[in-house]
Design an enzyme around this catalytic site. Sequence first.
Site, PDB file in Angstrom:
ATOM      1  N   ASP A 104      25.785  12.930  38.770  1.00 28.24           N
ATOM      2  CA  ASP A 104      27.145  12.594  38.329  1.00 28.24           C
ATOM      3  C   ASP A 104      27.942  13.895  38.296  1.00 28.24           C
ATOM      4  OD1 ASP A 104      29.320  11.113  37.120  1.00 28.24           O
ATOM      5  OD2 ASP A 104      28.727  11.925  35.191  1.00 28.24           O
ATOM      6  N   SER A 105      29.241  13.763  38.119  1.00 25.79           N
ATOM      7  CA  SER A 105      30.084  14.952  37.958  1.00 25.79           C
ATOM      8  C   SER A 105      29.729  15.698  36.668  1.00 25.79           C
ATOM      9  CB  SER A 105      31.550  14.531  37.904  1.00 25.79           C
ATOM     10  OG  SER A 105      31.737  13.609  36.849  1.00 25.79           O
TER      11      SER A 105
ATOM     12  N   TYR B  38      35.441  15.092  38.631  1.00 24.43           N
ATOM     13  CA  TYR B  38      35.591  14.682  40.031  1.00 24.43           C
ATOM     14  C   TYR B  38      36.792  13.745  40.191  1.00 24.43           C
ATOM     15  CZ  TYR B  38      30.939  16.361  41.590  1.00 24.43           C
ATOM     16  OH  TYR B  38      29.838  17.103  41.939  1.00 24.43           O
ATOM     17  N   GLY B  39      37.093  13.020  39.124  1.00 23.90           N
ATOM     18  CA  GLY B  39      38.151  12.011  39.209  1.00 23.90           C
ATOM     19  C   GLY B  39      39.513  12.569  39.565  1.00 23.90           C
TER      20      GLY B  39
ATOM     21  N   CYS C  22      28.119   8.075  39.621  1.00 26.54           N
ATOM     22  CA  CYS C  22      29.501   8.484  39.387  1.00 26.54           C
ATOM     23  C   CYS C  22      30.373   7.604  40.263  1.00 26.54           C
ATOM     24  CB  CYS C  22      29.665   9.952  39.777  1.00 26.54           C
ATOM     25  SG  CYS C  22      31.352  10.560  39.715  1.00 26.54           S
ATOM     26  N   ASN C  23      31.331   6.921  39.659  1.00 27.37           N
ATOM     27  CA  ASN C  23      32.203   6.047  40.452  1.00 27.37           C
ATOM     28  C   ASN C  23      33.050   6.848  41.431  1.00 27.37           C
ATOM     29  OD1 ASN C  23      32.380   2.987  39.334  1.00 27.37           O
ATOM     30  ND2 ASN C  23      31.708   4.392  37.752  1.00 27.37           N
TER      31      ASN C  23
ATOM     32  N   CYS D 276      33.950   3.542  35.514  1.00 32.85           N
ATOM     33  CA  CYS D 276      33.713   4.967  35.279  1.00 32.85           C
ATOM     34  C   CYS D 276      32.491   5.041  34.370  1.00 32.85           C
ATOM     35  CB  CYS D 276      34.930   5.603  34.603  1.00 32.85           C
ATOM     36  SG  CYS D 276      34.627   7.286  34.014  1.00 32.85           S
ATOM     37  N   THR D 277      31.585   5.954  34.674  1.00 31.58           N
ATOM     38  CA  THR D 277      30.315   5.963  33.935  1.00 31.58           C
ATOM     39  C   THR D 277      30.486   6.376  32.472  1.00 31.58           C
ATOM     40  OG1 THR D 277      29.901   8.144  34.897  1.00 31.58           O
ATOM     41  CG2 THR D 277      28.833   6.267  35.939  1.00 31.58           C
ATOM     42  N   HIS D 278      31.640   6.919  32.111  1.00 33.42           N
ATOM     43  CA  HIS D 278      31.895   7.245  30.701  1.00 33.42           C
ATOM     44  C   HIS D 278      32.234   6.006  29.866  1.00 33.42           C
ATOM     45  CE1 HIS D 278      32.259  11.318  32.156  1.00 33.42           C
ATOM     46  NE2 HIS D 278      32.595  11.793  30.972  1.00 33.42           N
TER      47      HIS D 278
END
Length: 296
Positions: A20-21, A52-53, A83-84, A210-212
């Site tokens: 992931d980022s 990254y977004g 990571c999306n 989003c993975t968050h």
Amino acid sequence: MCSPSSRPSLASDAPIGIFDSGIGGLTVAHAMAQAMPAERMLYFGDTAHMPYGDRSPELVRTYSVRIAQYLKDEGCKAIVIACNSASATAREAVAEAVGPDTPVIDVVQPVVGDLVARAVRRIGIIGTRATIGSGIYGRSLVAAMAAEPGDGLTDSGARVEEWPTPLLASLIEEGWQDHPLMLPVIRSYLDAAGWMTEGRATLDALVLGCTHYPLAWEAFRTVAGPDVELVDGPAIVARAVAQELDRRGLSSEAKSAKAADHQFLVSDLTENFKRSSERFFGTEIPLNPGGPWFKG
Ligand code: DGL
């Protein structure tokens, strides 16, 4: 973890590489650890280059390919893009870089497959600028439901709409997922997307792209209301990884993996990342500096 002499090559006991980022992908790693207790994981969070977004697709692709090559060189039997933003922009480049013998699972396509299989009708998708700007969810959903991309309406009558919510990952990263401020921020975004009527979201499903975001589950539930399905991406992705390993005969034959067998690396280790990683993974984990850019 894997010295060159002991490095397994695509053997079922090799670890799954996941990246992931930053530490958001730990929500996916946690779901994978629950769904596949016998699997070992090598996690890499590119904290030196996040978010990254807000980066260009070209840069996200460059970072993602470098990380995937590193994970493959470390002997990983599969690569999970947790990571999306990277899934949206770098999936093909990563798959090409690691070659056809190493399965690559991203976090977008399993969710799309799940929604299509269940014929969910009015779908809202939120995520970073990179993810939403790529149009990957809408395009993939419309294509999978076999319609012309265009107005977001598929031939099955489903409506798919995407909206960028760039502030949310930073607030969650900061540990504010339960802060009262989350509610008006989420409400403002859903309102701007045109999804709120009389204080409730008028969607059948809200994809937390989003993975968050799963960390702020309660805040999304409060704003969206009880009737909107919140789509649990990490659990869906974990199932997809298990199925793909099984299909390729790569599932671990070990009885169970000890938590100590997992390895968690980040490109820039700070006290804040150390503290936050426990929130994202659910238990304390040993986060260490390492990965493709590490010169330790
Ligand atoms: N984890 C990233 C994602 O799923 C969000 C954080 C970032 O922008 O780097 O898109």
